[in-house]
Structure formats: C-alpha cells, structure tokens
Design a protein around this motif. Structure first.
Motif, PDB file in Angstrom:
ATOM      1  N   GLY B 340       1.155  -1.494  -0.110  1.00 25.97           N
ATOM      2  CA  GLY B 340      -0.373  -0.169  -0.285  1.00 25.97           C
ATOM      3  C   GLY B 340       0.783   1.420  -0.051  1.00 25.97           C
ATOM      4  N   LEU B 341       1.673   1.244   1.165  1.00 26.94           N
ATOM      5  CA  LEU B 341       2.557   2.516   1.064  1.00 26.94           C
ATOM      6  C   LEU B 341       2.989   2.693  -0.276  1.00 26.94           C
ATOM      7  CD1 LEU B 341       4.343   1.742   4.462  1.00 26.94           C
ATOM      8  CD2 LEU B 341       3.326   3.781   3.453  1.00 26.94           C
ATOM      9  N   ALA B 342       4.260   1.871  -0.803  1.00 18.69           N
ATOM     10  CA  ALA B 342       4.262   1.902  -2.332  1.00 18.69           C
ATOM     11  C   ALA B 342       3.619   2.120  -3.371  1.00 18.69           C
ATOM     12  CB  ALA B 342       5.065   0.431  -2.274  1.00 18.69           C
ATOM     13  N   ALA B 343       2.196   2.137  -3.116  1.00 14.72           N
ATOM     14  CA  ALA B 343       1.186   2.530  -4.151  1.00 14.72           C
ATOM     15  C   ALA B 343       1.160   4.234  -4.046  1.00 14.72           C
ATOM     16  CB  ALA B 343      -0.454   1.370  -4.424  1.00 14.72           C
ATOM     17  N   LEU B 344       1.071   4.004  -3.066  1.00 17.19           N
ATOM     18  CA  LEU B 344       0.804   5.381  -2.402  1.00 17.19           C
ATOM     19  C   LEU B 344       1.619   6.247  -2.612  1.00 17.19           C
ATOM     20  CD1 LEU B 344      -0.583   7.141  -0.615  1.00 17.19           C
ATOM     21  CD2 LEU B 344      -0.092   6.937   1.280  1.00 17.19           C
ATOM     22  N   GLU B 345       3.540   6.211  -2.782  1.00 19.81           N
ATOM     23  CA  GLU B 345       4.342   7.315  -3.393  1.00 19.81           C
ATOM     24  C   GLU B 345       4.043   7.356  -4.546  1.00 19.81           C
ATOM     25  OE1 GLU B 345       5.408   8.947  -0.195  1.00 19.81           O
ATOM     26  OE2 GLU B 345       4.862   7.274   0.548  1.00 19.81           O
ATOM     27  N   ALA B 349       0.269  12.028  -5.274  1.00 24.57           N
ATOM     28  CA  ALA B 349      -0.248  13.225  -4.205  1.00 24.57           C
ATOM     29  C   ALA B 349       1.249  14.066  -4.022  1.00 24.57           C
ATOM     30  CB  ALA B 349      -0.927  12.426  -3.115  1.00 24.57           C
ATOM     31  N   PRO B 350       0.404  15.914  -4.163  1.00 20.81           N
ATOM     32  CA  PRO B 350       1.343  17.023  -2.964  1.00 20.81           C
ATOM     33  C   PRO B 350       0.849  16.107  -1.749  1.00 20.81           C
ATOM     34  CG  PRO B 350      -1.522  17.341  -4.890  1.00 20.81           C
ATOM     35  CD  PRO B 350      -0.711  16.195  -4.400  1.00 20.81           C
ATOM     36  N   ARG B 351       2.289  17.206  -1.354  1.00 20.56           N
ATOM     37  CA  ARG B 351       2.478  16.488  -0.534  1.00 20.56           C
ATOM     38  C   ARG B 351       1.904  17.457   1.018  1.00 20.56           C
ATOM     39  NH1 ARG B 351       3.948  12.648  -1.656  1.00 20.56           N
ATOM     40  NH2 ARG B 351       6.224  11.955  -2.356  1.00 20.56           N
ATOM     41  N   ASP B 352       1.371  18.171   0.894  1.00 21.25           N
ATOM     42  CA  ASP B 352      -0.163  19.110   1.761  1.00 21.25           C
ATOM     43  C   ASP B 352      -0.928  18.762   1.110  1.00 21.25           C
ATOM     44  OD1 ASP B 352       0.311  20.605  -0.904  1.00 21.25           O
ATOM     45  OD2 ASP B 352       0.640  21.936  -0.322  1.00 21.25           O
ATOM     46  N   TRP B 353      -1.812  17.646   1.065  1.00 21.35           N
ATOM     47  CA  TRP B 353      -2.882  17.675   0.676  1.00 21.35           C
ATOM     48  C   TRP B 353      -3.249  16.292   1.598  1.00 21.35           C
ATOM     49  CZ3 TRP B 353      -4.987  13.378  -2.840  1.00 21.35           C
ATOM     50  CH2 TRP B 353      -6.175  13.210  -2.807  1.00 21.35           C
ATOM     51  N   LEU B 354      -3.947  16.502   2.631  1.00 20.54           N
ATOM     52  CA  LEU B 354      -5.167  16.143   3.682  1.00 20.54           C
ATOM     53  C   LEU B 354      -4.984  14.617   3.452  1.00 20.54           C
ATOM     54  CD1 LEU B 354      -5.526  16.500   6.589  1.00 20.54           C
ATOM     55  CD2 LEU B 354      -8.086  16.701   5.437  1.00 20.54           C
ATOM     56  N   PRO B 355      -5.438  14.349   2.799  1.00 22.29           N
ATOM     57  CA  PRO B 355      -5.892  12.710   2.150  1.00 22.29           C
ATOM     58  C   PRO B 355      -4.629  12.122   1.902  1.00 22.29           C
ATOM     59  CG  PRO B 355      -7.584  13.918   0.790  1.00 22.29           C
ATOM     60  CD  PRO B 355      -6.421  14.916   1.367  1.00 22.29           C
ATOM     61  N   TYR B 356      -3.836  12.698   1.577  1.00 23.42           N
ATOM     62  CA  TYR B 356      -2.307  11.694   1.617  1.00 23.42           C
ATOM     63  C   TYR B 356      -1.302  12.005   2.517  1.00 23.42           C
ATOM     64  CZ  TYR B 356       3.059  11.465   0.852  1.00 23.42           C
ATOM     65  OH  TYR B 356       3.528  10.613   1.195  1.00 23.42           O
ATOM     66  N   GLN B 357      -1.520  12.726   3.640  1.00 25.93           N
ATOM     67  CA  GLN B 357      -1.223  12.569   4.376  1.00 25.93           C
ATOM     68  C   GLN B 357      -2.047  12.089   5.756  1.00 25.93           C
ATOM     69  OE1 GLN B 357       1.798  13.317   5.572  1.00 25.93           O
ATOM     70  NE2 GLN B 357       2.651  15.335   4.168  1.00 25.93           N
ATOM     71  N   ALA B 358      -2.933  11.437   5.724  1.00 20.01           N
ATOM     72  CA  ALA B 358      -3.524  11.136   6.846  1.00 20.01           C
ATOM     73  C   ALA B 358      -3.550   9.566   6.105  1.00 20.01           C
ATOM     74  CB  ALA B 358      -4.740  11.255   6.295  1.00 20.01           C
ATOM     75  N   ALA B 359      -3.531   9.301   5.160  1.00 20.05           N
ATOM     76  CA  ALA B 359      -3.330   7.531   4.109  1.00 20.05           C
ATOM     77  C   ALA B 359      -1.469   7.342   4.651  1.00 20.05           C
ATOM     78  CB  ALA B 359      -3.936   7.806   2.907  1.00 20.05           C
ATOM     79  N   ARG B 360      -1.201   8.030   5.000  1.00 16.37           N
ATOM     80  CA  ARG B 360       0.492   8.048   5.097  1.00 16.37           C
ATOM     81  C   ARG B 360       0.480   7.569   6.156  1.00 16.37           C
ATOM     82  NH1 ARG B 360       5.515   7.859   3.200  1.00 16.37           N
ATOM     83  NH2 ARG B 360       6.770   8.728   5.513  1.00 16.37           N
ATOM     84  N   ALA B 361       0.015   7.960   7.411  1.00 16.98           N
ATOM     85  CA  ALA B 361      -0.325   8.286   9.305  1.00 16.98           C
ATOM     86  C   ALA B 361      -0.730   6.596   9.086  1.00 16.98           C
ATOM     87  CB  ALA B 361      -0.942   8.861   9.043  1.00 16.98           C
ATOM     88  N   ALA B 362      -2.105   6.080   8.860  1.00 11.57           N
ATOM     89  CA  ALA B 362      -2.443   4.566   8.464  1.00 11.57           C
ATOM     90  C   ALA B 362      -1.273   3.838   8.239  1.00 11.57           C
ATOM     91  CB  ALA B 362      -3.425   5.031   8.414  1.00 11.57           C
ATOM     92  N   LEU B 363      -1.256   3.622   6.822  1.00 14.04           N
ATOM     93  CA  LEU B 363       0.195   3.285   6.156  1.00 14.04           C
ATOM     94  C   LEU B 363       1.329   2.780   6.994  1.00 14.04           C
ATOM     95  CD1 LEU B 363      -0.916   3.202   2.738  1.00 14.04           C
ATOM     96  CD2 LEU B 363      -2.835   1.967   4.337  1.00 14.04           C
ATOM     97  N   CYS B 364       1.181   3.724   7.468  1.00 13.34           N
ATOM     98  CA  CYS B 364       2.957   3.259   8.466  1.00 13.34           C
ATOM     99  C   CYS B 364       2.905   3.439   9.400  1.00 13.34           C
ATOM    100  CB  CYS B 364       3.816   5.282   8.071  1.00 13.34           C
ATOM    101  SG  CYS B 364       4.518   5.828   6.928  1.00 13.34           S
ATOM    102  N   ALA B 365       1.996   3.048  10.420  1.00 11.97           N
ATOM    103  CA  ALA B 365       1.531   2.842  11.577  1.00 11.97           C
ATOM    104  C   ALA B 365       1.702   1.542  11.613  1.00 11.97           C
ATOM    105  CB  ALA B 365       0.208   3.863  12.276  1.00 11.97           C
ATOM    106  N   THR B 366       0.816   0.868  10.788  1.00 17.24           N
ATOM    107  CA  THR B 366       0.403  -0.347  10.031  1.00 17.24           C
ATOM    108  C   THR B 366       1.671  -1.256  10.134  1.00 17.24           C
ATOM    109  OG1 THR B 366      -2.057  -0.197   9.002  1.00 17.24           O
ATOM    110  CG2 THR B 366      -1.772  -2.214   9.104  1.00 17.24           C
TER     111      THR B 366
END
Lengths: 116, 402
Positions: B340-345, B349-366
């Motif tokens: 998922g993280l590989a696909a996300l990167e 997505a722009p780094r200052d875009w809320l859905p990107y940071q929220a998704a990244r946070a959840a995936l990194c935590a998992t």
C-alpha cells in the motif's frame, strides 16, 4: 437569434509553402461551409480579413484620439474572419461554429448580436 | 399539503416550464415568486385540486404581464394598470397538464457555455430552490459573489440563447457529462462534512433528490442511475460516520447496523438496472466500490481484494490522484501495508494534501514505521482538517505516543 462567429487563428500557420497549401485547403472548406449555410438559410454575412499586420487601431483616451499600427492586442492568435448567422439558439450556433475550418490552435468565438 | 410545502414540491417543475416557455430564468423566478404570494392570499379558503397546474397557469399570466410591463417601460410610456385576474379562466387553465421541463432546465444550468463554478450554484438555486444565503454558506463564498455568479449565468442563458432543451443524443458525451459532474461537485460539498454540522451537509438531501429526479427522467442512462445509486450508498452511511464523541469513523470500521437499509436497497436497485444496460462508466465503478463496502452488512467482512480490482478498473476512466490514493489504501488492506505504501508514494499526491498525509499515517502505523506515522499524523493535523476528522487523527496520534 443572430450570432457573430469570430475566427481567431495562429497566423504563422499560413506562412511558408506548407502554409500556402494549408490556406488553399482551409479556403476550400470555407466555400463548402458557405454553401451549407446558404442552403440552410442561415447565412447573413461573413468575410475573411487581411492578416493582422495590415490592421490599424484608433484609440480614444482622455478625450484624445490616436492612431496606432497593429491590432487591439499583439497575441499569437488573431481575428482572421467572421460569419454572421441566424440560428434558433446557442446550441444551433455552436453546431455551426464546430463546422468552421481552422488550423490547429484555432478558435471560434460565438457572440449573440444585441437586439434593441 | 400546505401552501409552502406545495411551493417547494412543485417549484422546480413550474419554474422549469416557465423558463422553457419564456426562455428567461429571471422572469420565470419572478413570476413564480409573485404567484406564490398571490396563492397564499387566495388559497386559504379553497386550495386548488391540482396546486402545480394552478401555480403554472397563474405564473404564465404573471410572466406575460411582467414582460408586457417591461416592454412598456422600455418604450418610455406610462405604465398601464395590470389586467384584472380572471378566476374563471385560471381555474380552467389549472386543469390542463403542463410539460415537465425540469430536465431541460438542468441541462441549461449545466451548459458548457456557463462558467463551471457557476453551474453548481445555479442548478441548486434554480432547480432545488436553495436561497443565495444558503448557497453562500454551503460554498463558503460571500453572498454577493454567489449572487453575481448566478446573475451572470442567468443573463448569459437569456442573452446568448442557451436552449432549455434536452440535447440530442449525439451531444450527450459532452452535455450529460457536464450535468453529472455538476451534481458530483455538489455532492462532494455535502459529503466532506462527516458531522453534517455545516450548511454544506444540507446539500446532501438536495443532491439525493435531484439525482433521483434525473434517474427517473433518464432511466436508460447507466451513469445517471449510477450517480443516483452512489449518492444513496453514501448518504445511507451518514448515521454511522461519527462516533459518540463526534470523531470520524472510517467506512471499514463503521457499525453496519447504523446504516440505512432502505436507502441501500434503493441504491442497489438503481445500480443493478445500470448494469443491465451494459455500458460501463466511472460512476458505476465508484458506486460498486461503495456497494462493496456496504456488503459487509451481510458478510461481516470488507472484500478488499474486490475493491482493489474495482479501483484498477476506475483508473481506466480516471487516472487522477484521488483514485490512486484510495486504491493504495485498499491495496494496503488486501496486500499488506508495504504494498500500500509503495502504491501511495507513486500516486503523485501533493505532500500538503490532507488525504495523502492521513493515508500515509495509517499505512506507516500498520507497517510498524511508527516515527513516520507520528510525523504524518502531525502533518495531517497541520492541514486544517474538519472537526470530526481532526478528532479522529488526534486520537490515532495519541495512541502512537503512548
């Protein structure tokens, strides 16, 4: 309703030998369109214009009038011709506008004529 | 039905028919408003049998009168007294059915000749009857700005001769697409507020209604049916989108018992009908993704692998960042957080875009990358999320800090 269809194209498209061939092709298509507009009873007028370097602009400002060489604005695309048509509504006018032959990057502005 | 309810129920049809007849939205709205006032005065003792037909017949008279007065004023002659209303003629006219021009009205409001930012406001104003005040609050734009947009759009429709007609099928790829996109934008405004606390959330029921009308009027257009289905699937989950403390609950963690089954069933019927027409499109796939999430109601599990496949199909139509980020989140569930993280990167997505940071946070935590998860939650919180999402993100971050 009456609509004016203003044609603007990048003028450099008609430069050189390839440009001349292009012009012959486009003019041929205009002739065909004129015939179609006439057959539909939609044509009220229309002409092609000389290139924009032949344009002269009279500007009025602060009560004074000055004469300048050139068109309103020196943009890449320049007005090169127009059609004046009668159409039932904007959709009918736009259908005609889409049939106007233009080179790549060309545009047609459709403006209703004000009725007083 | 009270007078006010009748105005609301029949307003769009009456205004649409007037606009189509006189090709002037302002005139149509003014005539309708005057007619409502008159109806309040004369209906009190005897409400008509068919209020819609009465309103239309009376409003046509009023419109003719307003037009005549405007013409007289334009010729600088003294105003003539208005003609005496003729109750007998009105009653006779009121028994005649009048044409349903609502669809033509929607097409006119969403014409490509109208500025895209004006289409949504104009449609909601004219077709749903939303006040300028409410629109301004829903779109967080000052009232004069919204009013100017609507006024200019109406003038353009009148002066440029935009027709109040359903265009021929040949024009549908362009025209129907503009209508559907307008409704999608309107619904996105409503949906992004999970709490349903803002004025934007009030657009939800309006788009629900409008998409239903469109599906009823164009029952053979799969994308129209799919949009109606999509809105129903999303609105059905509204009661489950917040927990008792007001924090956002992600769809996969929502309590299915809170979902509104009748609305889900209605959406499913619409989507089934769309599928039988065998013309796939992006909204059908989006609705199917919503439907897949809702299938948890019966199976107890979210079919993540199916959802990833649906996103792959959606990418065929929409290669945008939103779709890629959503696909990455689904891929993390189906194939693991690293995939998922590989696909996300690579989603762009722009780094200052809320859905990107929220998704990244959840995936990194998992994935157990806790430092990165904390940094992403902090970054997401700095991007000014709406209250319900802020609470959700804050809670996740706190859990990681313990």
């Amino acid at each position: 309703m009456k609509y004016l269809m203003l044609i603007a194209e990048p003028e450099n498209a008609y430069e050189g030998e390839a440009g001349e061939a292009k012009l012959t092709e486009i003019v041929g298509k205009h002739m065909a369109l004129v015939a179609e507009l006439q057959a539909a009873g939609a044509l009220l007028g229309g002409d092609g214009l000389q290139p924009s370097f032949t344009a002269t602009t009279v500007r009025t400002q602060g009560g004074a009038q000055t004469v300048h060489d050139g068109p309103f604005a020196e943009t890449k695309e320049q007005v090169g011709g127009y059609y004046l048509i009668e159409a039932a509504d904007l959709d009918a006018a736009l259908a005609w506008a889409k049939k106007i032959p233009v080179v790549d990057g060309g545009m047609v502005e459709v403006r209703p004529v004000a009725e007083y | 039905m009270g007078a006010e309810a009748a105005f609301r129920a029949h307003g769009a049809r009456v205004v649409a028919a007037l606009a189509a007849r006189f090709r002037d939205l302002d005139l149509a709205e003014d005539a309708f408003a005057d007619t409502c006032e008159r109806a309040l005065a004369v209906w009190s003792d005897a409400p008509p049998r068919d209020p819609a037909a009465w309103l239309y017949a009376a409003a046509v008279r009023r419109a003719v009168d307003l037009k005549r007065r405007a013409a007289v004023r334009a010729r600088l002659k003294p105003d003539l007294p208005p003609p005496e209303p003729d109750p007998e003629a009105l009653l006779m006219a009121a028994d005649r059915p009048f044409p349903d021009e609502r669809l033509g009205l929607i097409f006119a409001c969403c014409h490509p000749a109208i500025a895209p930012e004006a289409r949504v406001a104009l449609t909601l104003r004219v077709v749903c009857g939303l006040s300028v005040q409410r629109l301004a609050r829903a779109f967080l734009v000052a009232e004069p700005a919204i009013l100017q947009r609507i006024t200019r759009a109406k003038r353009k429709i009148r002066d440029a001769g935009v027709p109040f007609e359903v265009p021929g099928r040949a024009a549908w790829p362009e025209r129907l697409e503009a209508v559907l996109t307008t409704l999608e934008i309107a619904y996105a405004q409503a949906y992004q507020d999970a709490a349903g606390a803002s004025e934007a959330a009030e657009l939800g029921p309006e788009v629900l209604r409008l998409s239903g009308v469109l599906a009823e009027l164009l029952p053979d257009e799969p994308e129209v049916l799919a949009l109606a289905a999509l809105v129903r699937f999303a609105e059905a989950r509204r009661p489950a989108r917040l927990d008792e403390l007001g924090a956002m609950v992600p769809v996969s963690e929502q309590e299915p018992d809170l979902w509104l089954s009748p609305m889900i069933e209605e959406g499913a019927r619409l989507l089934d009908r769309a599928a039988t027409l065998r013309r796939p499109g992006p909204r059908q796939i989006l609705a199917a993704i919503h439907g897949a999430h809702l299938s948890r109601l019966e199976t107890g599990v979210t079919p993540w692998a199916d959802i990833v496949e649906l996103y792959d199909a959606l990418l065929f139509f929409r290669r945008d960042t939103v779709t890629r980020v959503n696909r990455a989140v689904a891929a993390a569930e189906a194939q693991g957080a690293d995939a998922g993280l590989a696909a996300l990167e690579t989603a762009g997505a722009p780094r200052d875009w809320l859905p990107y940071q929220a998704a990244r946070a959840a995936l990194c935590a998992t994935a157990g990358r806790l430092d990165e998860a904390r940094a992403a939650y902090t970054a997401a919180l700095a991007l000014d999320p709406p209250p319900a999402e802020r609470l959700f993100l804050q809670r996740r971050l706190t859990a990681l800090q313990m």
